[in-house]
Design a protein around this motif. Structure first.
Motif, PDB file in Angstrom:
ATOM      1  N   VAL A 199       0.835  -1.197   0.000  1.00 46.05           N
ATOM      2  CA  VAL A 199       0.000   0.000   0.000  1.00 46.05           C
ATOM      3  C   VAL A 199       0.874   1.253   0.000  1.00 46.05           C
ATOM      4  O   VAL A 199       0.592   2.228  -0.711  1.00 46.05           O
ATOM      5  N   LEU A 200       1.956   1.248   0.781  1.00 48.71           N
ATOM      6  CA  LEU A 200       2.870   2.392   0.791  1.00 48.71           C
ATOM      7  C   LEU A 200       3.478   2.618  -0.591  1.00 48.71           C
ATOM      8  O   LEU A 200       3.590   3.757  -1.065  1.00 48.71           O
ATOM      9  N   LEU A 201       3.883   1.532  -1.252  1.00 45.01           N
ATOM     10  CA  LEU A 201       4.464   1.667  -2.589  1.00 45.01           C
ATOM     11  C   LEU A 201       3.434   2.189  -3.588  1.00 45.01           C
ATOM     12  O   LEU A 201       3.751   2.980  -4.480  1.00 45.01           O
ATOM     13  N   THR A 202       2.187   1.737  -3.439  1.00 48.64           N
ATOM     14  CA  THR A 202       1.121   2.222  -4.321  1.00 48.64           C
ATOM     15  C   THR A 202       0.918   3.719  -4.142  1.00 48.64           C
ATOM     16  O   THR A 202       0.831   4.473  -5.117  1.00 48.64           O
ATOM     17  N   LEU A 203       0.842   4.166  -2.897  1.00 45.74           N
ATOM     18  CA  LEU A 203       0.660   5.594  -2.630  1.00 45.74           C
ATOM     19  C   LEU A 203       1.870   6.400  -3.091  1.00 45.74           C
ATOM     20  O   LEU A 203       1.728   7.523  -3.605  1.00 45.74           O
ATOM     21  N   CYS A 204       3.061   5.835  -2.936  1.00 47.96           N
ATOM     22  CA  CYS A 204       4.286   6.531  -3.314  1.00 47.96           C
ATOM     23  C   CYS A 204       4.298   6.841  -4.814  1.00 47.96           C
ATOM     24  O   CYS A 204       4.797   7.888  -5.245  1.00 47.96           O
ATOM     25  N   ALA A 205       3.747   5.930  -5.619  1.00 48.04           N
ATOM     26  CA  ALA A 205       3.699   6.156  -7.065  1.00 48.04           C
ATOM     27  C   ALA A 205       2.462   6.935  -7.480  1.00 48.04           C
ATOM     28  O   ALA A 205       2.511   7.749  -8.412  1.00 48.04           O
ATOM     29  N   LEU A 206       1.345   6.711  -6.793  1.00 43.71           N
ATOM     30  CA  LEU A 206       0.080   7.333  -7.190  1.00 43.71           C
ATOM     31  C   LEU A 206       0.023   8.822  -6.887  1.00 43.71           C
ATOM     32  O   LEU A 206      -0.392   9.630  -7.734  1.00 43.71           O
ATOM     33  N   LEU A 207       0.424   9.211  -5.680  1.00 42.72           N
ATOM     34  CA  LEU A 207       0.196  10.589  -5.251  1.00 42.72           C
ATOM     35  C   LEU A 207       0.827  11.639  -6.161  1.00 42.72           C
ATOM     36  O   LEU A 207       0.201  12.668  -6.439  1.00 42.72           O
ATOM     37  N   PRO A 208       2.056  11.441  -6.681  1.00 48.66           N
ATOM     38  CA  PRO A 208       2.597  12.473  -7.591  1.00 48.66           C
ATOM     39  C   PRO A 208       1.743  12.675  -8.840  1.00 48.66           C
ATOM     40  O   PRO A 208       1.724  13.777  -9.397  1.00 48.66           O
ATOM     41  N   THR A 209       1.042  11.652  -9.306  1.00 47.21           N
ATOM     42  CA  THR A 209       0.199  11.800 -10.502  1.00 47.21           C
ATOM     43  C   THR A 209      -1.104  12.518 -10.201  1.00 47.21           C
ATOM     44  O   THR A 209      -1.820  12.918 -11.133  1.00 47.21           O
ATOM     45  N   ARG A 210      -1.424  12.708  -8.912  1.00 45.18           N
ATOM     46  CA  ARG A 210      -2.693  13.339  -8.538  1.00 45.18           C
ATOM     47  C   ARG A 210      -2.577  14.850  -8.410  1.00 45.18           C
ATOM     48  O   ARG A 210      -3.517  15.526  -7.998  1.00 45.18           O
ATOM     49  N   ALA A 211      -1.418  15.393  -8.773  1.00 48.09           N
ATOM     50  CA  ALA A 211      -1.262  16.847  -8.734  1.00 48.09           C
ATOM     51  C   ALA A 211      -1.980  17.518  -9.892  1.00 48.09           C
ATOM     52  O   ALA A 211      -2.117  18.740  -9.918  1.00 48.09           O
ATOM     53  N   HIS A 212      -2.437  16.721 -10.848  1.00 47.16           N
ATOM     54  CA  HIS A 212      -3.179  17.282 -11.989  1.00 47.16           C
ATOM     55  C   HIS A 212      -4.356  16.362 -12.295  1.00 47.16           C
ATOM     56  O   HIS A 212      -4.392  15.193 -11.888  1.00 47.16           O
ATOM     57  N   VAL A 213      -5.305  16.876 -13.021  1.00 48.71           N
ATOM     58  CA  VAL A 213      -6.513  16.114 -13.358  1.00 48.71           C
ATOM     59  C   VAL A 213      -6.180  15.138 -14.478  1.00 48.71           C
ATOM     60  O   VAL A 213      -5.583  15.514 -15.492  1.00 48.71           O
ATOM     61  N   GLY A 214      -6.556  13.879 -14.301  1.00 45.01           N
ATOM     62  CA  GLY A 214      -6.330  12.872 -15.324  1.00 45.01           C
ATOM     63  C   GLY A 214      -7.499  12.790 -16.288  1.00 45.01           C
ATOM     64  O   GLY A 214      -8.563  13.375 -16.065  1.00 45.01           O
ATOM     65  N   SER A 215      -7.306  12.044 -17.360  1.00 40.70           N
ATOM     66  CA  SER A 215      -8.377  11.878 -18.345  1.00 40.70           C
ATOM     67  C   SER A 215      -9.170  10.601 -18.114  1.00 40.70           C
ATOM     68  O   SER A 215     -10.390  10.590 -18.259  1.00 40.70           O
ATOM     69  N   THR A 216      -8.467   9.517 -17.766  1.00 37.34           N
ATOM     70  CA  THR A 216      -9.154   8.244 -17.530  1.00 37.34           C
ATOM     71  C   THR A 216      -8.620   7.595 -16.264  1.00 37.34           C
ATOM     72  O   THR A 216      -7.519   7.899 -15.802  1.00 37.34           O
ATOM     73  N   ARG A 217      -9.426   6.706 -15.740  1.00 34.18           N
ATOM     74  CA  ARG A 217      -9.028   5.876 -14.601  1.00 34.18           C
ATOM     75  C   ARG A 217      -9.147   4.417 -15.002  1.00 34.18           C
ATOM     76  O   ARG A 217      -9.935   4.064 -15.889  1.00 34.18           O
ATOM     77  N   ILE A 218      -8.390   3.573 -14.331  1.00 25.49           N
ATOM     78  CA  ILE A 218      -8.529   2.127 -14.517  1.00 25.49           C
ATOM     79  C   ILE A 218      -8.797   1.503 -13.161  1.00 25.49           C
ATOM     80  O   ILE A 218      -8.066   1.745 -12.195  1.00 25.49           O
ATOM     81  N   PHE A 219      -9.877   0.730 -13.104  1.00 25.90           N
ATOM     82  CA  PHE A 219     -10.245   0.018 -11.883  1.00 25.90           C
ATOM     83  C   PHE A 219      -9.859  -1.452 -12.045  1.00 25.90           C
ATOM     84  O   PHE A 219      -9.857  -1.990 -13.154  1.00 25.90           O
ATOM     85  N   TRP A 220      -9.545  -2.083 -10.937  1.00 22.44           N
ATOM     86  CA  TRP A 220      -9.147  -3.489 -10.938  1.00 22.44           C
ATOM     87  C   TRP A 220     -10.125  -4.269 -10.066  1.00 22.44           C
ATOM     88  O   TRP A 220      -9.855  -4.544  -8.906  1.00 22.44           O
TER      89      TRP A 220
END
Length: 864
Positions: free
Chosen positions: A470-491
């Protein structure tokens, strides 16, 4: 004495390329070992000097036994244990160039060609043959019997003793230059098992299907002795169930439950244990069963005429396979003492958490309650009786169950009210939920500085309790959340990955909050990794930047090379890609008309517009100048037990690129018949070939080999980016129609899923293996050597803390590095793409692909 090999020996051979074999008293001539070497090289392996010396001490009979066993295991790894005869036996030569004309000839033959009549195509007499059992009459002057392996008309396997067919000719191995993989001699099997079991139990994410099978095999082979190898805490709840559920199948229940009690502390742990003991999936996903029903009873099903299958043209299939979803499993026999042990475990839990946990899997508990008989023990275990009255919605006397509000009900109410304070207070109670919902909680706070501060304070308090994945997921995810994305992928939770793509409507998160959170996360990861053994040197392959850290491993396809989803690999230039698909129907599968799987390649331009295909409906795809870009070995429409069926497609990547193709998508379509997972076996893969002549299947050149799983629809395992010379491993399924799936009908799924997933992983939203290795290096090493075109090293400064060293490693200033020409002699930690260099003894190695290094650890061990 002949060596005895168990399933445990096979595990170490597959995973570590290691063979444990006792020394004999013989002394074999060199010629025996040379013959052994030659036979092993056919599969792409070579014995180490130590292993070869040990094999020399065996008798000739024992060496033959070892070779037979090695062949059985290693050939299965790459798919060489199966017969691979395509429809066109001369492939890639003599494949019909005009698929449309071939189809017309088949249609006319099916309807109009009669026995003992002149051939309606060429007019010759005494050239026709009746094939059995399909009864098609084929002319050996119009259809080349030396080239076909099945009926030329219906493409079903038939009796090959017909005079129409000529015997198969043995094909030599292609003239390839290959890098052989090293087989090593192991010293202590029991010590290896203890270390492997310990590493699997310590993992902090769910294991892949391959790892799960190996884990249960080890537990089965060693029984209660395996308990000496397990840690005091097993982080993944499913692994607890697998361990003790497997032991319950083979050992005395009292001893097993006494050991299990220390690891089981929720009601879900208990029902997972029952599932594993019953041979079911402890993940508790819904079970999918199949029911054959009349087509007319299924609303919305595509109604097409069957494509010259049994019954002929224009015959409409009367039945189809329908999925039935259930939340139950076949419960194994529960003895009275075992039932008391299980009920006792449940009764010791706090009643609030007991009821709430049982409500999470209500359908399963209602079902399992019929076998536990909790009402028999309602006086001895009153809390369990109360919990069952709640999930059954009535007591034993029929009175309505008391009202009960769960934690998640309270949490959702707080979200609906946009009550950030109430939400944060609830999330504090469960640090795991706080981590998983952190992004959501920030959006609920919606710019409220006080609420955001309260959330960050809770995050700082609980961050040390978050799991490493979970820490590794947040470590990679949070920097991409500084801007609005176009699509999301759910698993979605499932046994296979479907990768649901949807528009991203989330607002961007404040950069200050992201920076503060990342600092807390990195500090926690560095502290966690620094507790592991330290090394003077870390060797990191820069190519691991393209290899994702494993996630959602439960859904990973079983494969010889455990390539994590989202990774990319270089496509060797100058080689042709040969894709393959093999499947086999169950031995008792005669009730089904066919099992038609189709291997295809869809060709797309820069804008993901379909510009061509190579499949059963277009066997050869050519460029504007007539050059062959891709060619199919033909479509087989059934795969009778035991030989099955194989399809191939050869792809010239460079030629396709020159003709305007940007992406080539490998597709496996379930056209009709059995679901993927209902087959006896089904796998596919990729070879890179210098020489496409000779044997169709060359195990030495197999780059990827993976099993098919799931029910129906379309499997999109990989995409070739011909412009970048990269292969994207997606390993994703798209549920489509019940039948009649092909490259054309799959176009919408491909355009939706493939570009979205490629962009998703390219965005950095997932940690890659190089980044994970750098975190370990900053926490555990003094010098980091990066291996790229050459080798450069960066040394930790005097007094430099882990965070400072990590920042410098990520920046990698060329003015601060040293060129390394010789690796150190002391043990080091290496993270490599290919294990192609010899390292000092006692080094720890992660390597994606096996080679000459010491036995490698799994990628998941780096996340522990």
């Amino acid at each position: 004495m002949l060596p005895v090999f168990s399933e445990t020996h096979a595990i170490f051979l597959r995973r570590r390329s290691t063979l444990f074999i006792p020394a004999g008293t013989g002394h074999l001539p060199e010629t025996f070992l040379q013959a052994f070497d030659l036979n092993l090289a056919v599969l792409g392996y070579v014995a180490s000097l130590r292993l070869r010396t040990r094999l020399r001490t065996l008798t000739a009979q024992a060496l033959t036994g070892v070779q037979t066993w090695l062949w059985a295991i290693l050939s299965t790894q790459v798919g060489a244990d199966r017969q691979h005869t395509p429809l066109f036996r001369h492939f890639p030569d003599d494949v019909p160039s005009d698929t449309g004309a071939l189809w017309i000839r088949k249609v006319l033959t099916h309807f109009m060609q009669a026995e003992e009549q002149p051939c309606l195509h060429c007019g010759q007499r005494n050239t026709t043959h009746v094939l059995k059992p399909c009864q098609h009459v084929v002319c050996d002057a119009c259809f080349d019997g030396s080239n076909y392996s099945a009926c030329p008309v219906c493409e079903h396997h038939v009796d090959r003793t017909s005079p129409f067919f000529t015997p198969d000719q043995a094909l030599p191995l292609p003239a390839e230059r290959v890098r052989l993989k090293l087989l090593r001699l192991g010293d202590d099997l029991d010590a290896g098992v203890r270390a492997l079991v310990l590493s699997m139990c310590e993992r902090k994410q769910v294991m892949s299907p391959l790892d799960t099978g190996d884990f249960t095999t080890l537990v089965s082979d060693y029984g209660l002795d395996v308990l000496a190898s397990i840690p005091g805490r097993i982080p993944v709840r499913e692994n607890i169930a697998l361990l003790f559920g497997t032991l319950l199948q083979r050992c005395e229940p009292g001893a097993v439950m006494a050991a299990a009690a220390a690891h089981i502390n929720t009601a879900t742990d208990v029902i997972r244990l029952i599932a594993a003991y019953s041979g079911a999936d402890p993940a508790l996903h819904k079970q999918i069963r199949y029911k054959q029903v009349p087509t007319s009873q299924v609303r919305g099903i595509k109604r097409f005429a069957a494509y010259y299958g049994p019954g002929g043209f224009g015959h409409e299939q009367s039945t189809c396979m329908l999925e039935v979803h259930v939340k139950r499993f076949k419960v194994a026999r529960l003895s009275r003492p075992l039932r008391r042990e299980l009920l006792g475990l449940l009764d010791r839990l706090p009643v609030q958490s007991l009821v709430e946990d049982m409500l999470r899997h209500q359908s399963y508990w209602v079902w399992v309650g019929q076998f536990l008989h909790p009402d028999e023990y309602r006086k001895r275990y009153p809390q369990v009786a109360f919990a069952f009255s709640v999930i059954r919605k009535k007591g034993v006397d029929g009175t309505p169950a008391p009202a009960f509000e769960t934690y998640y009900t309270k949490l959702e109410k707080a979200v609906m009210r946009k009550d950030a304070s109430a939400m944060i207070a609830l999330l504090r109670q469960r640090p795991g939920e706080l981590a998983r919902r952190f992004d959501h909680a920030l959006r609920v706070a919606d710019g409220d500085s006080a609420a955001s501060a309260q959330l960050l304070a809770a995050f700082a308090t609980c961050v040390a309790q978050f799991s490493t994945p979970v820490l590794l997921t947040l470590c990679a995810l949070l920097p991409t959340r500084a801007h609005v994305g176009s699509t999301r992928i759910f698993w979605p939770a499932s046994n296979i990955v479907t990768g649901v793509v949807a528009p991203d409507h989330r607002p961007a998160l404040p950069k200050a909050v992201i920076d503060q959170s990342l600092a807390l996360i990195e500090r926690a990861l560095l502290a966690r990794f620094s507790a592991k053994p330290h090394f003077g040197d870390f060797l990191i392959d820069v190519a691991l930047t393209d290899i994702m850290a494993p996630f959602n491993e439960r859904t990973a396809s079983r494969s010889a090379v455990q390539l994590p989803r989202g990774s990319t690999l270089a496509v060797p230039q100058g080689k042709k890609a040969r894709l393959f698909l093999h499947w086999c129907e169950p031995q008792d599968g005669d009730a089904y008309a066919n099992s038609d799987l189709d291997l295809g390649v869809g060709f797309y331009d820069e804008d993901w517009k379909l510009v061509g295909e190579c499949s059963y409906c277009e066997l050869t795809w050519r460029g504007r100048d007539g050059e062959t870009i891709a060619i199919s070995a033909g479509d087989l429409r059934n795969a009778p037990f035991p030989d099955g069926a194989t399809e191939f497609i050869d792809l010239d990547c460079e030629l396709a690129r020159r003709h305007g193709v940007r992406y080539a998508v490998m597709e496996i379509n379930n056209y009709s018949g059995l679901p993927f997972e209902a087959l006896e076996h089904a796998f596919a893969g990729l070879m890179f070939r210098d020489d496409v002549q000779g044997a169709h299947f060359d195990p030495r050149t197999v780059a990827l080999r993976f099993d098919l799983q799931g029910q129906k629809g379309v499997f999109m395992p990989m995409v070739f980016d011909l412009e970048q010379h990269r292969l994207h491993w997606l390993d994703v399924y798209s549920g489509d129609g019940f039948e009649y799936n092909d490259v054309e009908t799959s176009d919408t799924a491909v355009k939706t899923v493939c570009p979205a997933m490629i962009a998703y992983f390219a965005s950095g939203v997932r940690t890659n293996m190089a980044g994970l290795a750098l975190l370990h290096a900053a926490a555990r090493g003094q010098r980091v050597i990066l291996r790229g075109d050459g080798m450069q090293a960066m040394v930790r400064r005097d007094g430099e803390d882990n965070a400072g060293f990590l920042a410098r490693l990520r920046a990698w200033n060329a003015n601060e590095v040293d060129v390394v020409t010789i690796l150190p002699q002391q043990p080091l930690f290496a993270a490599l793409l290919d294990a192609d260099i010899v390292l000092p003894e006692n080094s720890v190695v992660y390597a994606l692909r096996p080679g000459v290094t010491a036995a490698a650890i799994a990628a998941s061990d780096l996340i522990s």
